[in-house]
Design a protein around this motif. Sequence first.
Motif, PDB file in Angstrom:
ATOM      1  N   ALA A  73     -37.636  20.315  -6.848  1.00  0.00           N
ATOM      2  CA  ALA A  73     -38.124  19.055  -7.470  1.00  0.00           C
ATOM      3  C   ALA A  73     -39.111  19.622  -7.137  1.00  0.00           C
ATOM      4  O   ALA A  73     -40.074  20.515  -6.932  1.00  0.00           O
ATOM      5  N   VAL A  74     -40.181  19.083  -8.548  1.00  0.00           N
ATOM      6  CA  VAL A  74     -41.552  18.326  -8.478  1.00  0.00           C
ATOM      7  C   VAL A  74     -41.876  16.881  -9.372  1.00  0.00           C
ATOM      8  O   VAL A  74     -41.667  16.269  -9.547  1.00  0.00           O
ATOM      9  N   THR A  75     -43.221  17.337  -7.841  1.00  0.00           N
ATOM     10  CA  THR A  75     -43.349  16.073  -7.653  1.00  0.00           C
ATOM     11  C   THR A  75     -44.711  15.709  -8.808  1.00  0.00           C
ATOM     12  O   THR A  75     -45.604  17.027  -7.953  1.00  0.00           O
ATOM     13  N   VAL A  76     -45.166  14.891  -9.468  1.00  0.00           N
ATOM     14  CA  VAL A  76     -46.133  15.183 -10.306  1.00  0.00           C
ATOM     15  C   VAL A  76     -46.989  12.998  -9.517  1.00  0.00           C
ATOM     16  O   VAL A  76     -46.605  12.139  -9.018  1.00  0.00           O
ATOM     17  N   SER A  77     -48.254  14.069  -9.217  1.00  0.00           N
ATOM     18  CA  SER A  77     -48.982  12.363  -8.287  1.00  0.00           C
ATOM     19  C   SER A  77     -49.997  12.721  -8.667  1.00  0.00           C
ATOM     20  O   SER A  77     -51.302  13.181  -8.682  1.00  0.00           O
ATOM     21  N   PRO A  78     -51.181  11.312  -9.370  1.00  0.00           N
ATOM     22  CA  PRO A  78     -51.950  11.787 -10.695  1.00  0.00           C
ATOM     23  C   PRO A  78     -53.324  11.169  -8.811  1.00  0.00           C
ATOM     24  O   PRO A  78     -52.625  10.111  -8.151  1.00  0.00           O
ATOM     25  N   GLN A  79     -54.270  12.084  -8.317  1.00  0.00           N
ATOM     26  CA  GLN A  79     -55.062  12.126  -8.155  1.00  0.00           C
ATOM     27  C   GLN A  79     -56.280  11.403  -8.936  1.00  0.00           C
ATOM     28  O   GLN A  79     -57.264  12.290  -9.987  1.00  0.00           O
ATOM     29  N   THR A  80     -57.249  10.701  -8.040  1.00  0.00           N
ATOM     30  CA  THR A  80     -59.197  10.506  -8.851  1.00  0.00           C
ATOM     31  C   THR A  80     -59.845  11.428  -8.014  1.00  0.00           C
ATOM     32  O   THR A  80     -59.514  12.107  -7.468  1.00  0.00           O
ATOM     33  N   ARG A  81     -60.342  11.296  -8.656  1.00  0.00           N
ATOM     34  CA  ARG A  81     -61.251  12.490  -8.534  1.00  0.00           C
ATOM     35  C   ARG A  81     -62.166  12.445  -7.191  1.00  0.00           C
ATOM     36  O   ARG A  81     -62.794  13.386  -6.528  1.00  0.00           O
ATOM     37  N   ALA A  82     -62.041  11.132  -7.191  1.00  0.00           N
ATOM     38  CA  ALA A  82     -63.144  11.131  -5.475  1.00  0.00           C
ATOM     39  C   ALA A  82     -62.244  10.056  -4.330  1.00  0.00           C
ATOM     40  O   ALA A  82     -61.520   9.094  -4.826  1.00  0.00           O
ATOM     41  N   LEU A  83     -62.001  10.674  -3.123  1.00  0.00           N
ATOM     42  CA  LEU A  83     -60.932   9.934  -2.553  1.00  0.00           C
ATOM     43  C   LEU A  83     -61.510   9.298  -1.703  1.00  0.00           C
ATOM     44  O   LEU A  83     -62.411   9.526  -1.233  1.00  0.00           O
ATOM     45  N   THR A  84     -60.771   8.225  -0.866  1.00  0.00           N
ATOM     46  CA  THR A  84     -61.587   7.763   0.192  1.00  0.00           C
ATOM     47  C   THR A  84     -61.048   8.123   1.934  1.00  0.00           C
ATOM     48  O   THR A  84     -59.949   9.343   1.681  1.00  0.00           O
ATOM     49  N   THR A  85     -61.666   8.146   2.416  1.00  0.00           N
ATOM     50  CA  THR A  85     -61.101   9.353   3.999  1.00  0.00           C
ATOM     51  C   THR A  85     -59.312   9.222   4.091  1.00  0.00           C
ATOM     52  O   THR A  85     -58.903   9.668   4.422  1.00  0.00           O
ATOM     53  N   GLN A  86     -58.968   7.727   3.906  1.00  0.00           N
ATOM     54  CA  GLN A  86     -57.555   8.068   4.358  1.00  0.00           C
ATOM     55  C   GLN A  86     -56.447   8.686   3.280  1.00  0.00           C
ATOM     56  O   GLN A  86     -55.590   9.049   3.739  1.00  0.00           O
ATOM     57  N   GLN A  87     -57.020   8.735   2.022  1.00  0.00           N
ATOM     58  CA  GLN A  87     -56.410   9.552   1.117  1.00  0.00           C
ATOM     59  C   GLN A  87     -56.550  10.911   0.993  1.00  0.00           C
ATOM     60  O   GLN A  87     -55.750  11.948   0.989  1.00  0.00           O
ATOM     61  N   ALA A  88     -58.123  10.913   1.689  1.00  0.00           N
ATOM     62  CA  ALA A  88     -57.837  12.678   2.252  1.00  0.00           C
ATOM     63  C   ALA A  88     -57.543  13.364   3.385  1.00  0.00           C
ATOM     64  O   ALA A  88     -56.938  14.117   3.019  1.00  0.00           O
ATOM     65  N   ALA A  89     -57.383  12.209   3.730  1.00  0.00           N
ATOM     66  CA  ALA A  89     -56.683  12.076   4.872  1.00  0.00           C
ATOM     67  C   ALA A  89     -54.994  12.410   5.154  1.00  0.00           C
ATOM     68  O   ALA A  89     -54.306  13.319   5.530  1.00  0.00           O
ATOM     69  N   ASP A  90     -54.069  11.647   3.953  1.00  0.00           N
ATOM     70  CA  ASP A  90     -52.910  12.063   3.649  1.00  0.00           C
ATOM     71  C   ASP A  90     -53.216  13.735   2.593  1.00  0.00           C
ATOM     72  O   ASP A  90     -52.409  14.203   2.999  1.00  0.00           O
ATOM     73  N   LEU A  91     -53.838  13.858   1.696  1.00  0.00           N
ATOM     74  CA  LEU A  91     -53.661  15.036   1.521  1.00  0.00           C
ATOM     75  C   LEU A  91     -53.721  15.971   2.239  1.00  0.00           C
ATOM     76  O   LEU A  91     -53.253  17.436   2.332  1.00  0.00           O
ATOM     77  N   LEU A  92     -54.456  16.211   3.447  1.00  0.00           N
ATOM     78  CA  LEU A  92     -54.442  17.293   4.090  1.00  0.00           C
ATOM     79  C   LEU A  92     -53.218  16.946   5.404  1.00  0.00           C
ATOM     80  O   LEU A  92     -53.399  17.734   6.512  1.00  0.00           O
ATOM     81  N   GLY A  93     -52.904  15.980   5.543  1.00  0.00           N
ATOM     82  CA  GLY A  93     -51.901  15.575   6.703  1.00  0.00           C
ATOM     83  C   GLY A  93     -52.567  15.882   7.580  1.00  0.00           C
ATOM     84  O   GLY A  93     -51.656  16.312   8.905  1.00  0.00           O
TER      85      GLY A  93
END
Length: 174
Positions: A73-93
């Motif tokens: 399966a393939v997931t496409v997840s649009p991201q902004t170019r500037a992330l909040t600390t919570q978005q960064a944490a989610d991306l890094l796990g």
Amino acid sequence: MSEPLRQETYLPDDDNGSAEVYDFLRAHENTHGSRPAPRYLLAGSDPGDSVELPEEVYRILRQVVDAMRQGHAVTVSPQTRALTTQQAADLLGVSRPTVVKLLDDGKIPFERTRTHRRILLKDLLEYRERRRAEQYAALEATSVSFDEEEDLDTVLEDLRAARRAASVRRRQTS
């Protein structure tokens, strides 16, 4: 009018045409060498109805088609170019406090707007790649080759010594 951006996962069908697209892409690359000059067209049903795809879009399409061809399966997840600390944490796990500590320690560059920190997606992805490289290097540093006839206690002691040496090197570079 464009559609709203949203995360969506695409599941491959048994006959989704990805094999034919994959074969075409592969043949094209084989014919023109490893890195042909990018000129890829997306064609419509009418003659002359086409648009040239930028190389970046072609690489994304190639990755999606290859994954679907393999049954993933393939997931496409649009991201902004500037992330909040919570978005960064989610991306890094990791947790948000962990990201804040990485920012405060200077391991990831960021910008501050009033009381908020913003992390450029490019910088976060670069950090993630550096971290992966360090993790693979640490794994390799703690690996020990052994002969099946070698005593298990000796192998375990060699592994402990390799781990201690890697730990000392890690502390010296921190």
